[in-house]
Design a protein around this motif. Structure first.
Motif, mmCIF file in Angstrom:
data_model
loop_
_atom_site.group_PDB
_atom_site.id
_atom_site.type_symbol
_atom_site.label_atom_id
_atom_site.label_comp_id
_atom_site.label_asym_id
_atom_site.label_seq_id
_atom_site.Cartn_x
_atom_site.Cartn_y
_atom_site.Cartn_z
ATOM 1 N N LEU A 170 -5.762 -10.871 -1.015
ATOM 2 C CA LEU A 170 -6.866 -10.621 -0.087
ATOM 3 C C LEU A 170 -6.350 -10.052 1.240
ATOM 4 O O LEU A 170 -6.939 -9.128 1.801
ATOM 5 N N ILE A 171 -5.242 -10.607 1.725
ATOM 6 C CA ILE A 171 -4.670 -10.133 2.993
ATOM 7 C C ILE A 171 -4.252 -8.669 2.887
ATOM 8 O O ILE A 171 -4.586 -7.844 3.746
ATOM 9 N N ILE A 172 -3.540 -8.307 1.818
ATOM 10 C CA ILE A 172 -3.032 -6.940 1.693
ATOM 11 C C ILE A 172 -4.174 -5.957 1.439
ATOM 12 O O ILE A 172 -4.152 -4.810 1.917
ATOM 13 N N ILE A 173 -5.208 -6.375 0.699
ATOM 14 C CA ILE A 173 -6.361 -5.489 0.442
ATOM 15 C C ILE A 173 -7.081 -5.167 1.750
ATOM 16 O O ILE A 173 -7.419 -4.017 2.029
ATOM 17 N N VAL A 174 -7.306 -6.198 2.567
ATOM 18 C CA VAL A 174 -7.979 -5.995 3.860
ATOM 19 C C VAL A 174 -7.149 -5.065 4.744
ATOM 20 O O VAL A 174 -7.678 -4.135 5.364
ATOM 21 N N ALA A 191 7.453 6.162 6.288
ATOM 22 C CA ALA A 191 7.525 5.472 7.583
ATOM 23 C C ALA A 191 6.253 4.688 7.872
ATOM 24 O O ALA A 191 6.301 3.529 8.284
ATOM 25 N N ARG A 192 5.079 5.293 7.668
ATOM 26 C CA ARG A 192 3.809 4.626 7.958
ATOM 27 C C ARG A 192 3.625 3.395 7.074
ATOM 28 O O ARG A 192 3.245 2.321 7.547
ATOM 29 N N ALA A 193 3.938 3.555 5.777
ATOM 30 C CA ALA A 193 3.796 2.426 4.853
ATOM 31 C C ALA A 193 4.719 1.277 5.247
ATOM 32 O O ALA A 193 4.333 0.102 5.196
ATOM 33 N N MET A 194 5.945 1.617 5.652
ATOM 34 C CA MET A 194 6.899 0.583 6.066
ATOM 35 C C MET A 194 6.446 -0.133 7.328
ATOM 36 O O MET A 194 6.583 -1.353 7.445
ATOM 37 N N LEU A 195 5.893 0.646 8.289
ATOM 38 C CA LEU A 195 5.434 0.051 9.541
ATOM 39 C C LEU A 195 4.248 -0.883 9.333
ATOM 40 O O LEU A 195 3.997 -1.769 10.149
ATOM 41 N N ILE A 196 3.516 -0.688 8.239
ATOM 42 C CA ILE A 196 2.390 -1.569 7.913
ATOM 43 C C ILE A 196 2.858 -2.741 7.061
ATOM 44 O O ILE A 196 2.545 -3.902 7.331
ATOM 45 N N TYR A 237 6.089 -4.060 6.130
ATOM 46 C CA TYR A 237 7.127 -5.019 6.499
ATOM 47 C C TYR A 237 6.717 -5.985 7.613
ATOM 48 O O TYR A 237 6.998 -7.181 7.520
ATOM 49 N N PRO A 238 6.049 -5.516 8.682
ATOM 50 C CA PRO A 238 5.558 -6.491 9.670
ATOM 51 C C PRO A 238 4.592 -7.499 9.067
ATOM 52 O O PRO A 238 4.611 -8.678 9.432
#
Length: 286
Positions: A95-99, A217-222, A224-225
Motif C-alpha cells: 500500500l505504501i509503495i503504490i501510494v 536517478a529519479r527512481a532511486m531518489l524515490i 531508496y529514501p
C-alpha cells in the motif's frame, strides 16, 4: 553477577565493516569505471558460495527443526503466525509503495526502447500451481531455482522423521548436527563478506554507474529514501508488536541480512545470514 554492557563498536562492528566495504567498493568502482570489472570475480566468489550453501542449509534446518519438535500443534501455530505476518507486513509495504508511485511516478520522463512483446500464452492455473509446488525429478529439487518445492519437501521429510518416533531420533539428531555444521560454514564465509560485497558493489557501480546517475536517478531518489524510512519506522513497530522493547533492541542483528539483501538483490542469498541473525536474536530453531 551482572554482565558487562557491550560497546557500540562491539555490537555493530560487523555491520559497520560491511557498510564501509560497500561504500569503499562503490567509490572504487566509480573511479575505475569499466576497469572495475577486475573486481567482479572477488564478488562472484562470495555470491556463488552463498548460493551453493543455501540449498542444503534450507533442507537440514527446516527438516531438523520439525523432526525434533515434541508437539506438532506447535508447527500449526508457527505456520499460522508465518502466514499472518507475511500477509500483513506485505500488505502494508504494498500500500505504501503504490501510494508513493501514484504521487511520484518514478518512470516520468524516461524513454525505454523495448522490443515488440511476444504473444502471451494462455495461463493454465492447474499446471502453474503444480510447477510452482513440485518438480518432476529429485535432482531438480536440489536447486535454488526450485526453493518452494524444496521447502515443502523439507517440511514433509521432517514430519515423517518425527512420525516414525523413537526410530527416527538418529536421523533427527543427525539433521540437527548437520544444521550446526552448515551454520558454522556460514560463520566462516561471513569473514569474507566485507571483501566480497565491496568487490561486488565496485563492479556494479563501474558497469552501471552512468545509468544510475541518468536513467534511474529519479527512481532511486524515490525508492531508496522510502526504503530507509520504512526500515527506521516500520521495523521497530513490528519488532515492538512481536516482543516489546526486547524486540526493538534485537533489530541490531537485522542489519547484516539487510545489507546482504541490498548488495545481492537476492532473498535466497540472504537466507543463510537471516538464519545466523535468528540464532543471535535467540529465536528457537523450529
Amino acid at each position: 553477577m551482572t554482565k558487562n554492557k557491550k560497546t557500540f563498536w562491539e555490537n555493530y562492528r560487523f555491520s559497520i565493516m560491511l557498510l564501509s566495504s560497500i561504500v569503499l567498493g562503490s567509490i572504487l568502482g566509480g573511479v575505475l569505471k569499466e576497469k572495475a570489472s577486475i573486481l567482479k570475480p572477488f564478488g562472484d566468489l562470495f555470491i556463488n558460495a552463498m548460493f551453493t550453501i543455501v540449498v542444503p542449509l534450507v533442507f537440514v534446518t527446516i527438516s531438523s527443526s520439525i523432526a525434533n519438535m515434541s508437539n506438532m500443534k506447535r508447527l500449526g501455530n508457527i505456520l499460522k503466525s508465518l502466514f499472518l505476518v507475511f500477509f500483513s507486513t506485505g500488505l502494508v509495504a504494498s500500500l505504501i509503495i503504490i501510494v508513493l508511485v501514484l504521487l511520484f511516478p518514478p518512470a516520468q520522463g524516461i524513454e525505454l526502447n523495448l522490443p515488440p512483446a511476444e504473444a502471451i500464452k494462455p495461463f493454465q492455473t492447474g499446471n502453474q500451481i503444480v510447477a510452482a509446488l513440485t518438480v518432476t525429478d529429485f535432482p531438480q529439487l536440489i536447486s535454488r531455482s526450485n526453493m518452494l518445492p524444496l521447502i515443502i519437501f523439507s517440511i514433509v521429510f521432517g514430519l515423517c522423521v518425527n512420525m516414525v518416533g523413537e526410530k527416527g531420533k538418529i536421523i533427527a539428531n543427525g539433521l540437527e548436527v548437520l544444521a550446526s555444521v552448515f551454520l558454522k560454514m556460514i560463520n566462516l564465509l561471513m569473514y569474507y563478506a566485507p571483501i566480497g560485497l565491496g568487490a561486488y558493489f565496485g563492479a556494479l557501480v563501474g558497469e552501471y554507474g552512468q545509468q544510475l546517475l541518468s536513467s534511474y536517478a529519479r527512481a532511486m531518489l524515490i525508492y531508496y529514501p522510502l526504503c530507509i524510512a520504512y526500515l527506521l519506522l516500520a521495523f521497530p513497530a513490528y519488532a515492538y508488536i512481536a516482543a516489546g522493547v526486547r524486540g526493538v533492541k534485537a533489530l541490531k542483528y537485522v542489519i547484516s541480512p539487510a545489507i546482504t539483501a541490498v548488495a545481492t538483490q537476492s532473498s535466497i542469498a540472504t537466507l543463510p545470514v537471516n538464519l545466523e541473525a535468528c540464532e543471535n536474536i535467540g529465536v528457537p530453531k523450529d
